[in-house]
Scaffold this motif. Structure first.
Motif, short mmCIF file in Angstrom:
data_model
loop_
_atom_site.label_atom_id
_atom_site.label_comp_id
_atom_site.label_asym_id
_atom_site.label_seq_id
_atom_site.Cartn_x
_atom_site.Cartn_y
_atom_site.Cartn_z
N LYS A 1 46.85 35.52 43.27
CA LYS A 1 46.35 36.41 43.98
C LYS A 1 45.56 37.59 43.03
CE LYS A 1 49.65 35.71 47.99
NZ LYS A 1 50.59 36.32 48.56
N ALA A 2 46.10 37.80 42.12
CA ALA A 2 45.87 39.02 41.22
C ALA A 2 44.48 38.57 40.58
CB ALA A 2 46.89 39.25 40.13
N ILE A 3 44.58 37.27 40.10
CA ILE A 3 43.24 36.95 39.35
C ILE A 3 42.04 36.93 40.23
CG2 ILE A 3 43.32 34.46 39.25
CD1 ILE A 3 41.75 36.42 36.63
N TYR A 4 42.33 36.47 41.59
CA TYR A 4 41.29 36.21 42.81
C TYR A 4 40.77 37.83 43.06
CZ TYR A 4 39.41 35.28 47.26
OH TYR A 4 38.34 35.33 48.43
N ARG A 5 41.78 38.67 43.10
CA ARG A 5 41.16 40.13 43.36
C ARG A 5 40.44 40.80 42.08
NH1 ARG A 5 45.72 44.15 44.73
NH2 ARG A 5 45.80 42.96 46.58
N ILE A 6 40.86 40.19 40.78
CA ILE A 6 40.27 40.79 39.63
C ILE A 6 38.78 40.31 39.69
CG2 ILE A 6 40.29 40.75 37.35
CD1 ILE A 6 43.47 40.57 37.42
N ARG A 7 38.67 38.85 39.74
CA ARG A 7 37.22 38.29 39.75
C ARG A 7 36.32 38.65 40.91
NH1 ARG A 7 39.64 32.53 38.74
NH2 ARG A 7 39.78 32.43 36.34
N GLY A 8 37.16 39.00 42.29
CA GLY A 8 36.24 39.54 43.36
C GLY A 8 35.71 40.99 43.09
N THR A 9 36.18 41.85 42.10
CA THR A 9 35.65 43.35 41.80
C THR A 9 34.62 43.13 40.86
OG1 THR A 9 37.42 43.60 40.13
CG2 THR A 9 37.95 44.31 42.09
N GLY A 10 34.47 41.98 40.24
CA GLY A 10 33.23 41.80 39.25
C GLY A 10 33.77 42.31 37.72
N SER A 11 33.02 41.90 36.86
CA SER A 11 33.66 42.02 35.33
C SER A 11 33.21 43.48 35.26
CB SER A 11 32.85 41.13 34.46
OG SER A 11 31.32 41.51 34.59
N GLY A 12 33.84 44.01 34.39
CA GLY A 12 33.99 45.36 33.97
C GLY A 12 34.92 46.12 34.36
N TRP A 13 35.46 45.62 35.72
CA TRP A 13 36.64 46.30 36.29
C TRP A 13 37.89 46.68 35.29
CZ3 TRP A 13 41.06 44.74 39.62
CH2 TRP A 13 41.59 45.88 40.42
N ALA A 14 38.36 47.85 35.45
CA ALA A 14 39.41 48.24 34.58
C ALA A 14 40.69 48.55 35.82
CB ALA A 14 39.43 49.53 33.93
#
Length: 191
Positions: free
Chosen positions: A8-21
């Motif tokens: 779930k976390a990696i799905y959310r992270i990838r969904g925000t796009g690269s560069g997200w902190a």
């Protein structure tokens, strides 16, 4: 099939796009702190995310030209820290000028005004500084408006020239867009 917190976390992270902190706080809706910390640790070990500083990670931009991840986005890191500590922040001075493209100099020290304590973090070769202030302009709702306020304050009234003004810069915008900008600026000037 039930998804793990890690998935779930990696799905959310990838969904925000690269560069997200982000920090673990951004995932506490998925599970307890220890579980979230473990999931992020595993994602870091697999190289899917990167630890920027203690408690802050990012999903790095990857440069095909350089064949390596780019440095963390300082504004994203500042925003992640603000979310983590529940601070209100606003880029200040040269940082605001740079983000608006009014200065091509990349400051070695990115300064943000904050209602939190004075803090400095080292992000690669850039110092990320938070300076405690009352944030008088905190009534500004849009990040872009805050940037403009801080950039203009940094330039000083005597340095405001037609080259910097929005109306001059947007003359080539689509007709209705330019008309809307004129209405906004006239309303501001007359009201």
């Amino acid at each position: 099939m039930a998804q793990t917190i890690e998935n779930k976390a990696i799905y959310r992270i990838r969904g925000t796009g690269s560069g997200w902190a982000f920090s673990p706080r951004d995932f506490l809706d998925l599970g307890g702190r220890a579980t979230v910390d473990s999931a992020l640790h595993r994602l870091e070990k697999r190289g899917e995310i990167r630890r920027v500083i203690r408690g802050i990670y990012d999903y790095p931009h990857f440069s095909k030209l350089l064949n390596q991840p780019l440095s963390p986005d300082i504004d994203q890191v500042a925003t992640a820290l603000a979310r983590k500590f529940r601070w209100r922040i606003q880029p200040s001075g040269a940082t605001a000028l740079n983000y608006l493209g009014l200065s091509t100099q990349v400051p070695a020290r990115a300064v943000y005004l904050s209602d939190g304590p004075d803090r400095v973090y080292q992000i690669g070769k850039t110092a990320l500084a938070f300076e405690h202030t009352a944030l008088k302009e905190s009534g500004v709702k849009l990040k872009e408006s805050g940037l403009i306020v801080q950039a203009l304050k940094s330039l000083g009234q005597e340095q405001i020239t037609p080259e910097i003004k929005v109306l001059t810069d947007t003359k080539t915008a689509t007709g209705w867009v330019y008309s809307a900008i004129q209405q906004i600026t006239q309303g501001e000037l007359s009201g």
